[in-house]
Design an enzyme around this catalytic site. Structure first.
Site, PDB file in Angstrom:
ATOM      1  N   HIS A 255       0.849  -1.192   0.000  1.00  0.00           N
ATOM      2  CA  HIS A 255       0.000   0.000   0.000  1.00  0.00           C
ATOM      3  C   HIS A 255       0.885   1.243   0.000  1.00  0.00           C
ATOM      4  O   HIS A 255       0.796   2.055  -0.905  1.00  0.00           O
ATOM      5  CB  HIS A 255      -0.944  -0.025   1.216  1.00  0.00           C
ATOM      6  CG  HIS A 255      -1.931   1.098   1.251  1.00  0.00           C
ATOM      7  ND1 HIS A 255      -2.941   1.180   2.168  1.00  0.00           N
ATOM      8  CD2 HIS A 255      -2.054   2.204   0.490  1.00  0.00           C
ATOM      9  CE1 HIS A 255      -3.658   2.269   1.963  1.00  0.00           C
ATOM     10  NE2 HIS A 255      -3.136   2.921   0.961  1.00  0.00           N
TER      11      HIS A 255
ATOM     12  N   TRP B   2       4.524   5.275   4.973  1.00  0.00           N
ATOM     13  CA  TRP B   2       3.911   6.491   5.516  1.00  0.00           C
ATOM     14  C   TRP B   2       4.669   7.008   6.728  1.00  0.00           C
ATOM     15  O   TRP B   2       4.954   6.248   7.659  1.00  0.00           O
ATOM     16  CB  TRP B   2       2.482   6.194   5.994  1.00  0.00           C
ATOM     17  CG  TRP B   2       1.548   5.614   4.992  1.00  0.00           C
ATOM     18  CD1 TRP B   2       1.691   5.569   3.634  1.00  0.00           C
ATOM     19  CD2 TRP B   2       0.286   4.984   5.279  1.00  0.00           C
ATOM     20  NE1 TRP B   2       0.604   4.948   3.067  1.00  0.00           N
ATOM     21  CE2 TRP B   2      -0.271   4.581   4.054  1.00  0.00           C
ATOM     22  CE3 TRP B   2      -0.422   4.744   6.459  1.00  0.00           C
ATOM     23  CZ2 TRP B   2      -1.510   3.929   3.964  1.00  0.00           C
ATOM     24  CZ3 TRP B   2      -1.646   4.095   6.371  1.00  0.00           C
ATOM     25  CH2 TRP B   2      -2.186   3.703   5.140  1.00  0.00           C
TER      26      TRP B   2
ATOM     27  N   GLU C 101       0.337   7.964  -3.388  1.00  0.00           N
ATOM     28  CA  GLU C 101       1.177   7.651  -2.223  1.00  0.00           C
ATOM     29  C   GLU C 101       2.339   8.629  -2.116  1.00  0.00           C
ATOM     30  O   GLU C 101       2.656   9.106  -1.036  1.00  0.00           O
ATOM     31  CB  GLU C 101       1.695   6.208  -2.297  1.00  0.00           C
ATOM     32  CG  GLU C 101       0.610   5.156  -2.103  1.00  0.00           C
ATOM     33  CD  GLU C 101      -0.112   5.270  -0.770  1.00  0.00           C
ATOM     34  OE1 GLU C 101       0.558   5.357   0.268  1.00  0.00           O
ATOM     35  OE2 GLU C 101      -1.357   5.289  -0.768  1.00  0.00           O
TER      36      GLU C 101
END
Ligand SMILES: *[C@@H]1O[C@H](CO)[C@@H](O)[C@H](O)[C@H]1NC(C)=O
Ligand SMILES: *[C@@H]1O[C@H](CO)[C@@H](O)[C@H](O)[C@H]1NC(C)=O
Length: 402
Positions: A80, A83, A138
Site C-alpha cells: 500500500h 507512511w 502515495e
C-alpha cells in the site's frame, strides 16, 4: 536485560538488511553519523542534517489484502505505501505541492528504473487496475512529507530523484515483510470456511516482526490490511528501520476473523458490478450533501469553512476520495487546511483528505481526534477552526446528512 538483548538482536538484523539495501542506492547524500538518535527517541533538538526523519519519525509499511476486487498474486499481500506518522500517531499529508508528481511511471522511466517499475507492477497494485494512480497518490500524500529526502538533501539533485528513492525504499521494506508467508507458516491461509482468532494472527505476525503488528478488518470481519511500524536511524534511503509496536490496536473481533480467498473475477467481462464492490458501494453518503456541525456547540460551518453561530449552515458535499480518504466541498470550492493550519474552503485551497466515520458521523483530519478554535464565536463573528486540540475550545465535527 533480556528485552534489551532482544532489542539489540533485532537492531542487528535490521542493520544487516539495511546495509545490504544501501548498496543499491546511487544518491550521493553525505553519510549520517552512526550515533544519531532513532527518530522519535531524541531528548534534545537535532539539527536538520537530512539524517533525522522529523516530524514524521514513525515509518509505517502498509499492505493490502485485496480480496474484494482481487488484485495481485493469490498468495501475496500487496504494497500500500510507506507512511510517515508523527511520534504521537497523528500525521501530515500532502506536505509540499511543489514536489508533487502527476505520473510515476514517467519519472521511473526517465531515471532508467525499468526493473523497479516492473517489480512495482507486480506487488504495488491498485484495486481498480490503475497502479500508476496509486503510486502518484502515495508519493504526493506521504512521500512529500519526508524530511530526509528533500531535494536539498541531495548533492547534484536531479528533479524527482527523491521520488525514485521513495518508491525503491517502499518496495524494499515491503519485500522484507512477507505477511502471507508468515501467516501461512502459522497455518493461517485464505479460506472460505475457516476463520481465525485475533490472537492467532497477532502471534503469527509478532513472532516474525518482533513487535506488535497492526491488522485491520473490514465490515465483513475480514482481514484486509496489515501495517508494520518502525523508528528510523538515519535517512529514508540509507537508514536502519527498527521495528516498534504498532501505535494503534486492531479493530478485528477476537474470534471469527475471515481471511477470504482472492477469487478470480467472475467470467463476465464486467467485474465492476455485483455485490462485492465495497469500494464504490460503501457509498459516499453524499446524495444531497450535509452540514458540518460542532458537537455540543451552537452553530455550524459556513461555506468558507469558518464557524458561525448565528447563520444558516452551508451545505457540504462529502465524497469518497481514492484510497480511503474523503474530500469535502462547499459552494466556495474544495476544502483543505490553509498555511496557518486552519480549515478552509474555496478557490486556491488545496484539497485535503479527511477521515469520516459513518457510524458516528465524525469528520477528522490527519489522525487528530478532534478540532479546536480560539473561542466560541460571538454574534456575527466568524471563527476559524483547526484540526487537533491546540486551541482553547475543543469539539468534534459531525457531518449531518440533509
Ligand atoms: C527532537 O528533535 C526535533 C527536531 O530537532 C525537535 O523539534 C524536537 O523537539 C526534539 N524532541 C525533544 C524531546 O527534544
Ligand atoms: C482540549 O483537549 C486537550 C486534549 O484532549 C486537552 O489537553 C486540553 O486541555 C483541552 N482544552 C480545553 C480548553 O478543554
Amino acid at each position: 536485560m533480556v528485552s534489551h538483548l532482544v532489542l539489540r538482536y533485532l537492531v542487528a538484523i535490521v542493520s544487516t538488511t539495511a546495509a545490504h539495501y544501501s548498496s543499491a542506492f546511487k544518491a550521493d547524500m553525505s553519510s549520517c553519523p552512526s550515533d544519531i538518535p532513532l527518530s522519535c527517541t531524541n531528548s534534545s533538538q537535532i539539527p536538520d542534517t537530512c539524517c533525522f526523519e522529523y516530524p514524521g519519525g514513525v515509518l509505517l509499511q502498509t499492505q493490502f489484502w485485496d480480496y474484494d476486487y482481487p488484485t495481485g498474486p493469490d498468495d501475496m499481500f500487496t504494497l500500500h505505501g510507506l507512511w510517515p506518522d508523527n511520534c504521537d500517531g497523528t500525521y501530515n499529508q500532502f506536505c509540499d505541492s511543489s514536489l508533487q508528481i502527476s505520473n510515476a511511471e514517467e519519472v521511473l522511466t526517465s531515471f532508467g528504473e525499468e526493473q523497479l517499475l516492473e517489480r512495482m507492477h507486480e506487488v504495488w497494485k491498485d484495486y481498480q487496475g490503475d497502479d500508476n494512480n496509486l503510486w502518484v497518490h502515495e508519493f504526493n500524500k506521504h512521500g512529500t512529507c519526508l524530511s530526509t529526502i528533500k531535494p536539498s538533501c541531495y548533492q547534484n539533485f536531479e528533479t524527482n530523484r527523491e521520488v525514485v528513492d521513495y518508491f525503491r525504499k517502499s518496495v524494499e521494506l515491503f519485500e522484507g515483510l512477507p505477511t502471507y508467508r508468515w501467516l501461512e507458516a502459522a497455518g493461517i491461509t485464505p479460506s472460505d470456511s475457516h476463520t481465525y482468532s485475533k490472537q492467532q494472527i497477532d502471534e503469527a505476525l509478532k513472532s516474525r516482526f518482533g513487535k506488535e503488528v497492526y491488522f485491520k478488518c473490514d465490515r465483513n470481519h475480514a482481514l484486509n490490511e496489515v501495517w508494520y511500524f518502525h523508528h528510523l536511524r538515519g535517512s529514508i534511503p540509507h537508514g536502519n528501520y527498527v521495528p516498534i509496536d504498532a501505535l494503534i490496536s486492531s479493530n478485528c473481533p477476537a474470534f471469527g476473523i475471515k481471511f477470504p480467498l482472492k477469487k478470480a473475477p467472475s467470467t463476465s467481462t464486467n467485474t465492476a458490478t455485483g455485490t462485492e464492490t465495497s469500494a464504490t458501494s460503501t457509498a459516499t453518503p453524499t446524495g444531497n450533501g450535509g452540514y458540518l456541525k460542532l458537537e455540543n456547540q451552537a452553530g455550524c460551518l459556513i461555506s468558507n469553512g469558518k464557524w458561525f453561530a448565528s447563520g444558516t449552515c452551508a451545505t457540504y458535499k462529502l465524497s469518497k476520495a481514492s484510497f480511503g480518504g474523503y474530500q469535502l466541498t462547499s459552494s466556495k470550492g474544495v476544502c483543505g487546511i490553509d498555511s496557518d493550519g486552519y480549515f478552509a474552503c474555496g478557490r486556491g485551497v488545496t484539497a485535503a483528505q479527511f477521515d469520516y466515520d459513518s457510524s458516528s458521523g465524525y469528520v477528522t483530519y490527519g489522525g487528530q481526534s478532534g478540532w479546536s478554535a480560539d473561542r466560541v464565536p460571538s454574534r456575527n463573528v466568524q471563527v476559524p477552526i483547526m484540526p487537533g486540540s491546540g486551541r482553547n475550545v475543543n469539539f468534534s465535527l459531525i457531518y449531518e446528512t440533509r
